[in-house]
Design an enzyme around this catalytic site. Structure first.
Site, PDB file in Angstrom:
ATOM      1  N   ASN A  68      39.017  37.092  49.828  1.00 19.11           N
ATOM      2  CA  ASN A  68      37.711  37.717  50.068  1.00 19.11           C
ATOM      3  C   ASN A  68      36.933  36.796  51.002  1.00 19.11           C
ATOM      4  O   ASN A  68      36.423  35.764  50.577  1.00 19.11           O
ATOM      5  CB  ASN A  68      36.970  37.903  48.739  1.00 19.11           C
ATOM      6  CG  ASN A  68      35.555  38.414  48.954  1.00 19.11           C
ATOM      7  OD1 ASN A  68      35.216  38.894  50.034  1.00 19.11           O
ATOM      8  ND2 ASN A  68      34.726  38.307  47.920  1.00 19.11           N
ATOM      9  N   TRP A  69      36.873  37.186  52.264  1.00 13.54           N
ATOM     10  CA  TRP A  69      36.200  36.317  53.245  1.00 13.54           C
ATOM     11  C   TRP A  69      34.677  36.351  53.107  1.00 13.54           C
ATOM     12  O   TRP A  69      33.980  35.570  53.770  1.00 13.54           O
ATOM     13  CB  TRP A  69      36.556  36.750  54.663  1.00 13.54           C
ATOM     14  CG  TRP A  69      37.969  36.488  55.079  1.00 13.54           C
ATOM     15  CD1 TRP A  69      38.937  35.833  54.375  1.00 13.54           C
ATOM     16  CD2 TRP A  69      38.569  36.888  56.311  1.00 13.54           C
ATOM     17  NE1 TRP A  69      40.105  35.812  55.089  1.00 13.54           N
ATOM     18  CE2 TRP A  69      39.906  36.446  56.286  1.00 13.54           C
ATOM     19  CE3 TRP A  69      38.112  37.582  57.437  1.00 13.54           C
ATOM     20  CZ2 TRP A  69      40.793  36.669  57.348  1.00 13.54           C
ATOM     21  CZ3 TRP A  69      38.990  37.813  58.498  1.00 13.54           C
ATOM     22  CH2 TRP A  69      40.318  37.356  58.440  1.00 13.54           C
ATOM     23  N   LYS A  70      34.162  37.307  52.352  1.00 13.40           N
ATOM     24  CA  LYS A  70      32.700  37.498  52.256  1.00 13.40           C
ATOM     25  C   LYS A  70      32.101  37.643  53.663  1.00 13.40           C
ATOM     26  O   LYS A  70      32.745  38.228  54.535  1.00 13.40           O
ATOM     27  CB  LYS A  70      32.049  36.351  51.475  1.00 13.40           C
ATOM     28  CG  LYS A  70      32.767  36.086  50.160  1.00 13.40           C
ATOM     29  CD  LYS A  70      31.978  35.245  49.211  1.00 13.40           C
ATOM     30  CE  LYS A  70      32.849  34.882  48.033  1.00 13.40           C
ATOM     31  NZ  LYS A  70      32.108  34.454  46.877  1.00 13.40           N
ATOM     32  N   HIS A  78      31.884  43.809  43.329  1.00  7.77           N
ATOM     33  CA  HIS A  78      31.855  42.342  43.341  1.00  7.77           C
ATOM     34  C   HIS A  78      30.510  41.891  42.767  1.00  7.77           C
ATOM     35  O   HIS A  78      29.478  42.547  42.983  1.00  7.77           O
ATOM     36  CB  HIS A  78      32.034  41.822  44.771  1.00  7.77           C
ATOM     37  CG  HIS A  78      32.260  40.340  44.819  1.00  7.77           C
ATOM     38  ND1 HIS A  78      31.228  39.440  44.687  1.00  7.77           N
ATOM     39  CD2 HIS A  78      33.385  39.607  44.945  1.00  7.77           C
ATOM     40  CE1 HIS A  78      31.713  38.218  44.733  1.00  7.77           C
ATOM     41  NE2 HIS A  78      33.033  38.289  44.891  1.00  7.77           N
ATOM     42  N   GLU A  92      28.472  39.776  43.673  1.00  5.29           N
ATOM     43  CA  GLU A  92      27.417  39.599  44.681  1.00  5.29           C
ATOM     44  C   GLU A  92      26.801  40.954  45.048  1.00  5.29           C
ATOM     45  O   GLU A  92      25.605  41.036  45.335  1.00  5.29           O
ATOM     46  CB  GLU A  92      27.985  38.855  45.904  1.00  5.29           C
ATOM     47  CG  GLU A  92      28.219  37.383  45.572  1.00  5.29           C
ATOM     48  CD  GLU A  92      29.369  36.716  46.317  1.00  5.29           C
ATOM     49  OE1 GLU A  92      29.813  37.225  47.345  1.00  5.29           O
ATOM     50  OE2 GLU A  92      29.838  35.662  45.817  1.00  5.29           O
ATOM     51  N   GLU A 129      36.127  38.189  37.113  1.00 12.11           N
ATOM     52  CA  GLU A 129      35.472  37.137  37.890  1.00 12.11           C
ATOM     53  C   GLU A 129      34.211  36.666  37.159  1.00 12.11           C
ATOM     54  O   GLU A 129      33.135  37.269  37.323  1.00 12.11           O
ATOM     55  CB  GLU A 129      35.083  37.664  39.269  1.00 12.11           C
ATOM     56  CG  GLU A 129      36.265  38.065  40.124  1.00 12.11           C
ATOM     57  CD  GLU A 129      35.986  37.821  41.606  1.00 12.11           C
ATOM     58  OE1 GLU A 129      36.805  37.161  42.236  1.00 12.11           O
ATOM     59  OE2 GLU A 129      34.932  38.256  42.103  1.00 12.11           O
ATOM     60  N   GLY A 177      32.278  30.517  43.502  1.00 12.69           N
ATOM     61  CA  GLY A 177      31.682  29.664  44.522  1.00 12.69           C
ATOM     62  C   GLY A 177      31.048  28.394  43.977  1.00 12.69           C
ATOM     63  O   GLY A 177      30.315  27.707  44.687  1.00 12.69           O
ATOM     64  N   SER A 223      36.499  30.250  41.916  1.00 17.58           N
ATOM     65  CA  SER A 223      36.867  28.882  42.304  1.00 17.58           C
ATOM     66  C   SER A 223      38.361  28.585  42.162  1.00 17.58           C
ATOM     67  O   SER A 223      38.752  27.484  41.758  1.00 17.58           O
ATOM     68  CB  SER A 223      36.016  27.858  41.546  1.00 17.58           C
ATOM     69  OG  SER A 223      34.656  27.993  41.917  1.00 17.58           O
ATOM     70  N   GLY A 249      37.712  33.502  47.137  1.00 17.87           N
ATOM     71  CA  GLY A 249      36.714  33.408  48.194  1.00 17.87           C
ATOM     72  C   GLY A 249      36.924  32.160  49.034  1.00 17.87           C
ATOM     73  O   GLY A 249      37.732  32.127  49.965  1.00 17.87           O
ATOM     74  N   GLY A 250      36.216  31.081  48.682  1.00 15.01           N
ATOM     75  CA  GLY A 250      36.197  29.848  49.486  1.00 15.01           C
ATOM     76  C   GLY A 250      37.566  29.344  49.905  1.00 15.01           C
ATOM     77  O   GLY A 250      37.778  29.007  51.084  1.00 15.01           O
TER      78      GLY A 250
END
Ligand code: PEP
Length: 261
Positions: A13-15, A99, A101, A172, A178, A218, A239-240
């Protein structure tokens, strides 16, 4: 393939990151690696602006290109939104739904998330439906109410005809996204095992045994092997640690190694 018959998935997930040029470089590097990842489904969820080029590059490859959001109506006066037919038109095959977010920053309700999941399944756009609790909910004992409420809302809307392979769930925990704070493999297994149990109760064995449930929060090359080694964890939503292709490749290799039966 693991003994449980569920093919693991590793999803990036590149966001809100990467230009089209950066996306091109990444996908070009990923394609040969994904072709080699026999036992794992590889998905990359890019910003809307990169989707067209990423999907074109990944056509007929092992990489599934997905969007990070969409709207459940197909067309009309919904300024700023993108629909399932518009995504399918450019070769997109999957979408993240709900998600945290989207839920926390953009106020998406369980009802909206459920409608999106249903529309995605109907349109044959594989939804990766995210559920998870905040730190406060975990600490106050409200964790399962939150997760089960989010999951049931989606299952009620999906109805009885949907098969386990047409949807993916991702557990999640919001406090782990993150933050560098990962759920322990035992905590991930416990929550995902409970979600699978709920799906068994509200649907049936066939659905619960075939639906994939990923862990996200994470995930890194250093912790992925232990997490995906757990019986009910069918891969990761990352993500990261997915932003550098080398790091994402390590995650794919680790999932492949752990889940090859
Ligand atoms: C995510 O974006 O779904 C996620 C899990 O992010 P991170 O891996 O950075 O915690």
């Amino acid at each position: 393939m693991p003994e449980n018959g569920r093919r693991p998935m590793m999803a990036a997930n590149w966001k809100m990151n990467k230009t089209v040029t950066e996306a091109e470089r990444y996908i070009a590097a990923l394609l040969p690696r994904a072709a080699d990842s026999g036992g794992v489904d590889v998905a990359v969820f890019t910003p809307f602006t990169c989707l067209s080029e990423a999907a074109r590059m990944a056509e007929d490859s092992e990489v599934l290109v997905g969007a990070q959001n969409f709207y459940f109506e197909d067309s009309g006066a919904f300024t700023g939104e993108v629909s399932a037919p518009l995504l399918l038109d450019i070769g997109v095959g999957a979408v993240i739904v709900g998600h945290s977010e989207r839920r926390e920053v953009f106020g998406e309700s369980d009802e909206t998330v459920a409608k999106k999941a249903k529309r995605a399944v109907e349109a044959k756009l594989l939804p990766v439906v995210c559920v998870g609790e905040t730190k406060e909910e975990r600490d106050s004992g409200g964790m399962w109410d939150k997760i089960s409420g989010q999951t049931k809302a989606v299952m009620d809307e999906l109805g009885g005809d949907v098969s386990g392979d047409s949807v993916v769930f991702a557990y999640e925990p919001i406090w782990a996204i993150g933050t560098g704070d990962t759920a322990s493999p035992e905590d991930a297994q416990e929550a995902i095992g409970q979600i699978r149990g709920l799906l068994r109760e509200t649907r049936d064995d066939s659905f619960a045994d075939s639906v994939r449930i990923l862990y996200g929060g994470s995930v890194k090359p250093e912790n992925i092997a232990e997490i995906v080694a757990k019986e009910d964890v069918d891969g990761g939503l990352v993500g990261g640690a997915s932003l550098e292709v080398e790091s994402f490749e390590k995650l794919i290799a680790a999932a492949d190694g752990q889940k090859d039966g």
